[in-house]
Enzyme design. Sequence first.
Site, mmCIF file in Angstrom:
data_model
loop_
_atom_site.group_PDB
_atom_site.id
_atom_site.type_symbol
_atom_site.label_atom_id
_atom_site.label_comp_id
_atom_site.label_asym_id
_atom_site.label_seq_id
_atom_site.Cartn_x
_atom_site.Cartn_y
_atom_site.Cartn_z
ATOM 1 N N CYS A 7 0.800 -1.236 0.000
ATOM 2 C CA CYS A 7 0.000 0.000 0.000
ATOM 3 C C CYS A 7 0.833 1.289 0.000
ATOM 4 O O CYS A 7 0.541 2.219 -0.752
ATOM 5 C CB CYS A 7 -0.968 -0.010 1.173
ATOM 6 S SG CYS A 7 -0.259 -0.635 2.696
ATOM 7 N N HIS A 43 -2.234 6.694 4.087
ATOM 8 C CA HIS A 43 -0.815 6.626 4.448
ATOM 9 C C HIS A 43 -0.120 7.906 3.963
ATOM 10 O O HIS A 43 -0.268 8.308 2.802
ATOM 11 C CB HIS A 43 -0.138 5.436 3.770
ATOM 12 C CG HIS A 43 -0.539 4.089 4.321
ATOM 13 N ND1 HIS A 43 -1.314 3.928 5.444
ATOM 14 C CD2 HIS A 43 -0.217 2.838 3.889
ATOM 15 C CE1 HIS A 43 -1.467 2.621 5.682
ATOM 16 N NE2 HIS A 43 -0.825 1.947 4.756
HETATM 17 P P1 NAP Z 1 -7.590 -8.980 7.047
HETATM 18 O O1 NAP Z 1 -8.516 -7.893 7.438
HETATM 19 O O2 NAP Z 1 -6.860 -9.718 8.120
HETATM 20 O O3 NAP Z 1 -8.397 -10.053 6.124
HETATM 21 C C1 NAP Z 1 -7.851 -11.299 5.779
HETATM 22 C C2 NAP Z 1 -8.831 -12.132 4.978
HETATM 23 O O4 NAP Z 1 -8.214 -13.418 4.731
HETATM 24 C C3 NAP Z 1 -10.169 -12.428 5.685
HETATM 25 O O5 NAP Z 1 -11.203 -12.430 4.734
HETATM 26 C C4 NAP Z 1 -9.970 -13.829 6.237
HETATM 27 O O6 NAP Z 1 -11.176 -14.560 6.379
HETATM 28 C C5 NAP Z 1 -9.142 -14.453 5.119
HETATM 29 N N1 NAP Z 1 -8.419 -15.640 5.599
HETATM 30 C C6 NAP Z 1 -7.617 -15.757 6.689
HETATM 31 N N2 NAP Z 1 -7.165 -17.035 6.803
HETATM 32 C C7 NAP Z 1 -7.706 -17.728 5.774
HETATM 33 C C8 NAP Z 1 -7.634 -19.093 5.353
HETATM 34 N N3 NAP Z 1 -6.921 -20.011 6.015
HETATM 35 N N4 NAP Z 1 -8.324 -19.451 4.234
HETATM 36 C C9 NAP Z 1 -9.061 -18.551 3.535
HETATM 37 N N5 NAP Z 1 -9.170 -17.235 3.904
HETATM 38 C C10 NAP Z 1 -8.499 -16.837 4.998
HETATM 39 O O7 NAP Z 1 -6.451 -8.433 6.067
HETATM 40 P P2 NAP Z 1 -6.504 -7.145 5.074
HETATM 41 O O8 NAP Z 1 -5.964 -5.958 5.752
HETATM 42 O O9 NAP Z 1 -7.830 -7.100 4.428
HETATM 43 O O10 NAP Z 1 -5.396 -7.562 4.012
HETATM 44 C C11 NAP Z 1 -5.641 -8.562 3.026
HETATM 45 C C12 NAP Z 1 -4.391 -8.753 2.182
HETATM 46 O O11 NAP Z 1 -4.098 -7.522 1.495
HETATM 47 C C13 NAP Z 1 -3.153 -9.080 3.018
HETATM 48 O O12 NAP Z 1 -2.336 -9.970 2.297
HETATM 49 C C14 NAP Z 1 -2.478 -7.715 3.184
HETATM 50 O O13 NAP Z 1 -1.103 -7.815 3.398
HETATM 51 C C15 NAP Z 1 -2.811 -7.039 1.859
HETATM 52 N N6 NAP Z 1 -2.888 -5.571 1.874
HETATM 53 C C16 NAP Z 1 -3.573 -4.917 2.868
HETATM 54 C C17 NAP Z 1 -3.676 -3.524 2.818
HETATM 55 C C18 NAP Z 1 -4.412 -2.712 3.858
HETATM 56 O O14 NAP Z 1 -4.350 -1.474 3.805
HETATM 57 N N7 NAP Z 1 -5.122 -3.331 4.814
HETATM 58 C C19 NAP Z 1 -3.091 -2.834 1.765
HETATM 59 C C20 NAP Z 1 -2.413 -3.536 0.771
HETATM 60 C C21 NAP Z 1 -2.346 -4.902 0.840
HETATM 61 P P3 NAP Z 1 -11.941 -14.724 7.812
HETATM 62 O O15 NAP Z 1 -12.665 -13.442 8.072
HETATM 63 O O16 NAP Z 1 -12.869 -15.873 7.572
HETATM 64 O O17 NAP Z 1 -10.897 -15.005 8.834
#
Ligand code: NAP
Length: 363
Positions: free
Chosen positions: A151, A244
Amino acid sequence: MSKKGDARIPVGILGATGVVGQRLVRLLEDHPWFRLATVTASDRSAGLPYAEAARWIQSGPIPEEAADLVVRPTEPMAGVPMVFSALDSSVAGPLEKGFAEAGILVVSNASNHRMGRQVPLLVPEVNPEHLDLVDGQEYPEGGGIITNPNCSTIGLSLVLGPLHAAFGVEAVQVVTMQALSGAGLPGHAALEMQDNVIPFIPGEEEKLEEETLKILGVRGEGGVTPAAFPVSAQCNRVPVSDGHTALVSLKFVEPVSPEEAAAHLASFQGLPQELGLPFAPRRPIHVLSDHRHPQPRLHRDLEEGMAVSVGRIRPCRINDLRMVILSHNTVRGAAGGALLCGELAVAEKKIPGVRPPVPTDDR
Ligand code: NAP
C-alpha cells in the site's frame, strides 16, 4: 443473482470478509464491467451469509448484491474468469496458485507472489508494460497471477514513476506514517494506538525498498531488471483510520526545481487515463499548494480515493527535493488499485474470450 441483461464479467473476491475484501465489495457495487458473483474466506466464515460473516467496518450498509451471498471456502469455482484476492499473506501463496492452476486470473493484494520473476507488480499508470509478464507464466490458458504492490509503495511509486522518467531518480529516503486500516482486522488494540506512534511495521520497510525498484525497473527477456538507486524506508503506525502519509527526500540525476517537479506531476497521465478505464482517476496526482496539505482526513478521498496528493515540494539540504505524499491505503493502495489492474488486464485481453462489456440500459 445476475440482473436481467447483466452482461458484466462475473468476478470473485478471495478473503472478502477482511478490511481489503470489504473495500472490494464496496467498490464493486455497480461497477460497469465487473459483477460480484462469489465471495470466499476462511473456514470460520464459510457457509454463512456474507452479512453475517463480515465484521463490516465500511461506512454505509453492505451492498445488496453482496449481503446475501453465502461465503464459500477458498477453492477454485466454475464460471468466474477472474478473482481479486484479499487473503491474509499467511495463506495466500498456495491458495492463489490453486486458482491460477484452475485457469482463473488472480489479481492479488497479498505480498506472496509480488517478487516472482514472471509476476507483474503493477501500478497501471507507471509500468503497464510489465503486465505482459503474465504471458510467460506456466498456468493453463486464462490462469495467472497479477499483483498489486504494497500500500505505501503504490503511493510512492505513482509519484516516483513520472519523476524518474523525466529527471532520473538517484536516491530515495522515505518516512511513512501509516493508517490503522493497514493492519487488517482485528488490527491494533485501541489502548495500544491511542495517543501513540509505533515505529515498526513488520516487513514494511523491506517491501518499500524492494518493490519500488521492481515497479520502476525495465522489462526485458524473462523478467524485470530492477531500478538501481537506493531506497531507505522507515515506517510508523499512527492513529489515523485510513490514508498513508510519506515524507520523501529525493536525489536526481538531472537538476530539477520544485516548480518543474510540481508541473510535471500535476500534468501526468498514464495508460489507464488514455484507455478511459472505469476506475482510473482523471488526474492520478494532485499537487497541493497550501503548506498544511496534504492531510489524510482532507485529501484521502480525492477522486474516490484513487488519486494521490502531493504537497510541500521544496528543496532539501541533503538531497535535491523534499515532498509529502498521501494515498488512500485501502483504495488506491489495495482494493481500488487491484480493480484498476483487473480493468487493465481485461482491456489488454489477458483473459481469453473476456472483453469489456458493451453498456446496456438494463442496469
Ligand atoms: P484482514 O482484514 O486480516 O483479512 C484477511 C482475509 O483473509 C479475511 O477475509 C480472512 O477470512 C481471510 N483468511 C484468513 N485465513 C484464511 C484461510 N486459512 N483461508 C481462507 N481465507 C483466509 O487483512 P486485510 O488488511 O484485508 O489484508 C488482506 C491482504 O491484502 C493481506 O495480504 C495484506 O497484506 C494485503 N494488503 C492490505 C492492505 C491494507 O491497507 N489493509 C493494503 C495492501 C495490501 P476470515 O474473516 O474468515 O478469517
